[in-house]
Motif scaffolding. Structure first.
Motif, PDB file in Angstrom:
ATOM      1  N   THR A  44       0.857  -1.191   0.000  1.00  0.00           N
ATOM      2  CA  THR A  44       0.000   0.000   0.000  1.00  0.00           C
ATOM      3  C   THR A  44       0.893   1.241   0.000  1.00  0.00           C
ATOM      4  O   THR A  44       2.063   1.163   0.400  1.00  0.00           O
ATOM      5  CB  THR A  44      -0.889   0.043   1.261  1.00  0.00           C
ATOM      6  OG1 THR A  44      -0.031   0.215   2.391  1.00  0.00           O
ATOM      7  CG2 THR A  44      -1.723  -1.214   1.420  1.00  0.00           C
ATOM      8  N   PRO A  45       0.359   2.409  -0.408  1.00  0.00           N
ATOM      9  CA  PRO A  45       1.174   3.628  -0.353  1.00  0.00           C
ATOM     10  C   PRO A  45       1.725   3.886   1.049  1.00  0.00           C
ATOM     11  O   PRO A  45       2.868   4.307   1.204  1.00  0.00           O
ATOM     12  CB  PRO A  45       0.193   4.721  -0.794  1.00  0.00           C
ATOM     13  CG  PRO A  45      -0.823   3.998  -1.633  1.00  0.00           C
ATOM     14  CD  PRO A  45      -0.955   2.633  -1.029  1.00  0.00           C
ATOM     15  N   ALA A  46       0.920   3.606   2.067  1.00  0.00           N
ATOM     16  CA  ALA A  46       1.397   3.824   3.450  1.00  0.00           C
ATOM     17  C   ALA A  46       2.554   2.876   3.764  1.00  0.00           C
ATOM     18  O   ALA A  46       3.514   3.262   4.438  1.00  0.00           O
ATOM     19  CB  ALA A  46       0.249   3.615   4.425  1.00  0.00           C
ATOM     20  N   ALA A  75      -0.358  -9.487  11.652  1.00  0.00           N
ATOM     21  CA  ALA A  75      -0.918  -8.265  12.246  1.00  0.00           C
ATOM     22  C   ALA A  75      -0.556  -7.033  11.414  1.00  0.00           C
ATOM     23  O   ALA A  75      -0.681  -5.900  11.894  1.00  0.00           O
ATOM     24  CB  ALA A  75      -0.398  -8.116  13.666  1.00  0.00           C
ATOM     25  N   ASN A  76      -0.074  -7.284  10.162  1.00  0.00           N
ATOM     26  CA  ASN A  76       0.302  -6.194   9.238  1.00  0.00           C
ATOM     27  C   ASN A  76       1.461  -5.340   9.726  1.00  0.00           C
ATOM     28  O   ASN A  76       1.585  -4.179   9.354  1.00  0.00           O
ATOM     29  CB  ASN A  76      -0.891  -5.279   8.934  1.00  0.00           C
ATOM     30  CG  ASN A  76      -1.803  -5.914   7.896  1.00  0.00           C
ATOM     31  OD1 ASN A  76      -1.332  -6.686   7.040  1.00  0.00           O
ATOM     32  ND2 ASN A  76      -3.078  -5.614   7.971  1.00  0.00           N
ATOM     33  N   GLN A  77       2.326  -5.931  10.548  1.00  0.00           N
ATOM     34  CA  GLN A  77       3.538  -5.208  10.945  1.00  0.00           C
ATOM     35  C   GLN A  77       4.623  -5.509   9.906  1.00  0.00           C
ATOM     36  O   GLN A  77       4.742  -6.645   9.435  1.00  0.00           O
ATOM     37  CB  GLN A  77       4.001  -5.683  12.330  1.00  0.00           C
ATOM     38  CG  GLN A  77       5.075  -4.770  12.915  1.00  0.00           C
ATOM     39  CD  GLN A  77       5.947  -5.451  13.973  1.00  0.00           C
ATOM     40  OE1 GLN A  77       5.737  -6.607  14.329  1.00  0.00           O
ATOM     41  NE2 GLN A  77       6.955  -4.722  14.442  1.00  0.00           N
ATOM     42  N   LEU A  78       5.392  -4.499   9.511  1.00  0.00           N
ATOM     43  CA  LEU A  78       6.475  -4.711   8.549  1.00  0.00           C
ATOM     44  C   LEU A  78       7.759  -5.044   9.300  1.00  0.00           C
ATOM     45  O   LEU A  78       8.104  -4.390  10.278  1.00  0.00           O
ATOM     46  CB  LEU A  78       6.680  -3.462   7.684  1.00  0.00           C
ATOM     47  CG  LEU A  78       5.488  -3.042   6.824  1.00  0.00           C
ATOM     48  CD1 LEU A  78       5.854  -1.830   5.969  1.00  0.00           C
ATOM     49  CD2 LEU A  78       5.015  -4.184   5.925  1.00  0.00           C
ATOM     50  N   LEU A  79       8.463  -6.072   8.795  1.00  0.00           N
ATOM     51  CA  LEU A  79       9.704  -6.517   9.432  1.00  0.00           C
ATOM     52  C   LEU A  79      10.790  -6.648   8.381  1.00  0.00           C
ATOM     53  O   LEU A  79      10.532  -7.105   7.266  1.00  0.00           O
ATOM     54  CB  LEU A  79       9.539  -7.929  10.017  1.00  0.00           C
ATOM     55  CG  LEU A  79       8.522  -8.222  11.098  1.00  0.00           C
ATOM     56  CD1 LEU A  79       8.649  -9.674  11.523  1.00  0.00           C
ATOM     57  CD2 LEU A  79       8.786  -7.314  12.290  1.00  0.00           C
ATOM     58  N   LEU A  80      11.999  -6.294   8.744  1.00  0.00           N
ATOM     59  CA  LEU A  80      13.136  -6.603   7.881  1.00  0.00           C
ATOM     60  C   LEU A  80      13.270  -8.125   7.839  1.00  0.00           C
ATOM     61  O   LEU A  80      13.265  -8.784   8.880  1.00  0.00           O
ATOM     62  CB  LEU A  80      14.407  -5.974   8.475  1.00  0.00           C
ATOM     63  CG  LEU A  80      15.718  -6.405   7.830  1.00  0.00           C
ATOM     64  CD1 LEU A  80      15.804  -5.939   6.381  1.00  0.00           C
ATOM     65  CD2 LEU A  80      16.907  -5.878   8.624  1.00  0.00           C
ATOM     66  N   ALA A  81      13.372  -8.684   6.619  1.00  0.00           N
ATOM     67  CA  ALA A  81      13.448 -10.147   6.500  1.00  0.00           C
ATOM     68  C   ALA A  81      14.659 -10.522   5.628  1.00  0.00           C
ATOM     69  O   ALA A  81      15.568  -9.720   5.458  1.00  0.00           O
ATOM     70  CB  ALA A  81      12.151 -10.670   5.917  1.00  0.00           C
TER      71      ALA A  81
END
Ligand code: UDP
Length: 227
Positions: free
Chosen positions: A134-136, A175-181
């Motif tokens: 998403t843009p966000a 939970a839609n949290q972004l994580l470095l993977a």
């Protein structure tokens, strides 16, 4: 934790399920590839080196409160990670011109960029898949990439290494949290010795400048002495 079904085979690693659906096993392989897989070699020792290097870097980023998927290193070649939905983007951060950027824009390798540049590349398989984030999320990924760049640049500076550029991938939790993977290693970063500009990364393999194992060992040794 038990290694169960193989879920993914990448260029230099394999992912397996475990008895816990939220956790994956990663196995780092003794394999080097370049030129979109056209160049491929077995390189004994590379898997263990990248597993150790990536683990130390992710531990450092964890201390810096950068959200990431790393759980722990469990053996020479293996680590446990949090299972996430991978966002099919390669996020490249550049501090100095090099590689494809230098070629494309005819800027000499090693030229310092006034501010870091962030680039997004679609993964090949997802090129038509437009709604990747998403843009966000893109705004959040850019901020995360800059935060990671700062933490990594400082870490490598302490090791007498200049972080020229690097590629990261981001995952999304339930939970839609972004994580470095994914991984951060000399396979995914350009690392130049601060004094000599010697390449301490996969360009040694891509450009056939010599053996990569001693070079990756050098990066690991510097990381071990810094910690
Ligand atoms: N990179 C990567 N995987 C790729 C392409 C690039 O990890 O499939 C990393 C590369 O190691 C470098 C940065 O991303 O640190 C920028 O690479 P560039 O776009 O200059 O491409 P290259 O010259 O490596 O083809």
């Amino acid at each position: 934790m038990e290694k169960k079904a193989l879920v993914y085979t990448g260029k230099a690693k394999k992912l397996y399920q475990t008895e816990n659906a939220a956790v994956l096993f990663v196995e780092y392989l003794d394999q080097a590839t370049a030129l979109n897989g056209q160049k491929k070699d077995k390189v004994l020792g590379k898997g263990a080196l990248n597993n150790q290097i990536t683990s130390l870097i992710f531990e450092h980023l964890q201390q810096q409160k950068i959200p990431n998927h790393f759980i722990k290193k469990v053996s020479e070649h293996e680590q446990l990670i949090q299972a996430v939905e991978m966002i099919p983007l390669e996020v490249v951060v550049r501090n100095y011109a090099a590689g494809s950027f230098s070629k494309r824009l005819a800027i000499e390798e090693g030229t310092k960029l006034v501010t870091p540049i962030i680039e997004f590349y679609y993964k090949e398989d997802h090129i038509q898949f437009l709604k990747v984030a998403t843009p966000a999320e893109i705004v959040e990924i850019k901020a995360l990439a800059l935060q990671i760049n700062q933490a990594l640049s400082q870490l490598f500076q302490r090791l007498n290494i200049c972080l020229i550029d690097f590629k990261i991938e981001i995952g999304r939790t339930k939970a839609n949290q972004l994580l470095l993977a994914d991984e951060i290693s000399p396979d995914t970063c350009r690392l130049w010795d601060l004094n000599t500009n010697e390449h301490l990364d996969k360009d040694v393999y891509r450009r056939e400048l010599g053996e990569i194992v001693p070079v990756y060992e050098e990066v690991l040794q510097r990381l071990l002495t810094a910690n």
